[in-house]
Design an enzyme around this catalytic site. Structure first.
Site, PDB file in Angstrom:
ATOM      1  N   ASP A 183       9.681   6.210   2.125  1.00 23.81           N
ATOM      2  CA  ASP A 183       8.900   6.686   0.987  1.00 23.81           C
ATOM      3  C   ASP A 183       9.576   7.842   0.259  1.00 23.81           C
ATOM      4  O   ASP A 183       9.652   7.843  -0.972  1.00 23.81           O
ATOM      5  CB  ASP A 183       7.508   7.107   1.452  1.00 23.81           C
ATOM      6  CG  ASP A 183       6.664   7.626   0.296  1.00 23.81           C
ATOM      7  OD1 ASP A 183       6.134   6.797  -0.451  1.00 23.81           O
ATOM      8  OD2 ASP A 183       6.576   8.853   0.135  1.00 23.81           O
ATOM      9  N   GLY A 226       5.066   5.949  -2.779  1.00 24.54           N
ATOM     10  CA  GLY A 226       5.947   4.784  -2.872  1.00 24.54           C
ATOM     11  C   GLY A 226       5.518   3.668  -1.947  1.00 24.54           C
ATOM     12  O   GLY A 226       5.554   2.489  -2.295  1.00 24.54           O
ATOM     13  N   ASP A 227       5.102   4.048  -0.734  1.00 23.67           N
ATOM     14  CA  ASP A 227       4.640   3.070   0.250  1.00 23.67           C
ATOM     15  C   ASP A 227       3.303   2.454  -0.131  1.00 23.67           C
ATOM     16  O   ASP A 227       2.941   1.397   0.400  1.00 23.67           O
ATOM     17  CB  ASP A 227       4.492   3.747   1.621  1.00 23.67           C
ATOM     18  CG  ASP A 227       5.777   3.724   2.420  1.00 23.67           C
ATOM     19  OD1 ASP A 227       6.552   2.759   2.281  1.00 23.67           O
ATOM     20  OD2 ASP A 227       6.015   4.676   3.185  1.00 23.67           O
ATOM     21  N   LEU A 228       2.539   3.102  -0.976  1.00 22.59           N
ATOM     22  CA  LEU A 228       1.198   2.626  -1.300  1.00 22.59           C
ATOM     23  C   LEU A 228       1.108   1.891  -2.632  1.00 22.59           C
ATOM     24  O   LEU A 228       0.228   1.054  -2.823  1.00 22.59           O
ATOM     25  CB  LEU A 228       0.212   3.807  -1.304  1.00 22.59           C
ATOM     26  CG  LEU A 228      -0.014   4.453   0.062  1.00 22.59           C
ATOM     27  CD1 LEU A 228      -0.868   5.717  -0.079  1.00 22.59           C
ATOM     28  CD2 LEU A 228      -0.671   3.481   1.032  1.00 22.59           C
TER      29      LEU A 228
END
Length: 414
Positions: free
Chosen positions: A155, A183-185
């Protein structure tokens, strides 16, 4: 068994994901009613999230495991509504089992690094030969084409590359990393959008497809929603800290006992702001009488708000803004925010429940922030233990007898 009243009831997902981006995508699909069969590597202890401290134990939250039934908070959140089977995809004999699963599936979701599924022989090209209707969704750091070198995507790396770290803070500050792994979500949200669109297309055409979503592209596309280059070219700084001058009065400000936010870019809201701070005569001041004028004099206007607020309590400040029709709110900490009756009542935030130990106060997780008028969405089913459903899925869904399952386990396939 999936909820028959859920939007994705009857759809089966083979979940090859680990960590956060992929599991969040399949969590959303599970909440919409899909049957999600999570495939975990038995040699590595399953999804890496299972080994994220802290853990819920019989005695509450602990930094380390104390017993075999302990489960990480990460897995409790990301594994809800899913079934878990173990399958060592590096074992040659695993491919037959995997392809049998694909024959019964509508969707495959994976978040390996680019090229890994091809090396394992389970990429879209291979899967499509088994099930032409399959929707195969890949979430990776940079896209299915990969990048030179390792191309490892975490992320913080994606935040750094996307430019988002340079959109917060004051001019000249060090880069600001979002505390939320944005970023991960973000990538899984686009992955679910793409997956559902491809499922609808497959139902119409009878042909599945590869849905390729990158973390970098997902986050950078959001950065591009604001024309930062154009704004800088006409004099707006890229980083404006607590306020947004081009929308003045707009930003966060400090009271005696906390912080609050106001969003008052329109003439009516700006007039209400000046009335709230006891300066109604400034409505006709040439510096503040129009939106463009307020933008030109944003520093002065924001200074007036700051000076007025710093000697008053948050309650007094918010009451004044409310009385004058100005959009304003306290800046809340996360513990307060996740306990808000509005979001908990709508199921947008829900308590996390351990399958054996139940709920411990303070443990909350994401719900589905969508409320349907007719369909039902649900994330009440606790996360599974590693491989908890292996025998059931292979027996009931694939028709394997007990002897075959036992042999696969003995051979190290499961």
């Amino acid at each position: 068994m999936s909820n028959p009243d859920a939007p994705l009831a009857g759809k089966t997902v083979i979940d090859l994901t680990t960590a956060l981006a992929g599991p969040y995508a399949t969590l959303l699909l599970a909440s919409l009613g899909a049957r999600v069969i999570k495939v975990e590597n038995p040699e590595r202890g399953g999804d890496s999230s299972r080994n994220n401290s802290p853990y819920v134990t019989a005695d509450g939250l602990q930094l380390r495991r104390t017993g075999p039934d302990d489960m990480s908070v990460s897995m409790m959140a990301r594994g809800r509504g899913k079934e878990s089977i173990t399958l060592n995809l590096k074992h040659a004999a695993s491919r037959e089992v995997f392809f049998d699963l694909v024959r019964h599936a509508d969707i495959v979701v994976e978040n390996y690094s680019a090229g890994v599924t091809r090396r394992l022989g389970i990429d879209f090209a291979a899967v499509q030969q088994i099930n032409p209707r399959i929707v195969y969704t890949s979430i990776s750091g940079f896209g299915a084409q990969g990048v030179p070198g390792e191309g490892k995507a975490m992320d913080t790396i994606i935040q750094a590359l996307s430019g988002v770290m340079m959109t917060a803070g004051e001019p000249g500050d060090a880069p600001v990393r979002f505390g939320l792994p944005i970023g991960d979500l973000v990538a899984p949200l686009f992955a679910v959008i793409g997956t559902l669109a491809a499922v609808m297309d497959a139902e119409r055409t009878g042909e599945g497809q590869h849905v390729d979503v990158s973390m970098l592209g997902s986050l950078t596309s959001l950065v591009a929603c604001e024309p930062f280059d154009a704004l800088e070219s006409v004099g707006f700084p890229l980083r404006t800290g607590a306020v947004v001058p081009r929308l003045a009065p707009f930003g966060t400000f400090q009271s005696v006992d906390g912080w609050f936010a106001i969003c008052a870019p329109t003439d009516a809201f700006a007039e209400g702001t000046l009335a709230a701070i006891g300066r109604p005569e400034l409505v006709d001041d040439p510096r503040f009488s129009s939106r463009d004028a307020r933008v030109d004099n944003a520093d002065e206007l924001h200074a007036l708000v700051s000076e007025w607020a710093r000697t008053r309590s948050s309650a007094e400040v918010l009451s004044a803004f409310e009385h004058n029709g100005v959009p304003a709110a306290p800046v809340r900490d996360t513990a307060t925010a996740v306990r808000d009756d509005i979001v908990t009542g709508r199921g947008e935030v829900v308590p996390l429940v351990h399958p054996q130990f139940g709920h411990f106060e303070g443990l909350y997780g994401t719900g589905l922030p969508v409320v349907f008028s007719r369909s039902r969405a649900d994330l009440s089913k606790p996360a599974p233990g590693l491989g908890e459903h292996t025998d059931g899925v292979l027996g009931d869904l694939l028709g394997y007898d007990a002897e075959r399952v036992a042999q696969l386990r003995q051979d190290g396939v499961l």
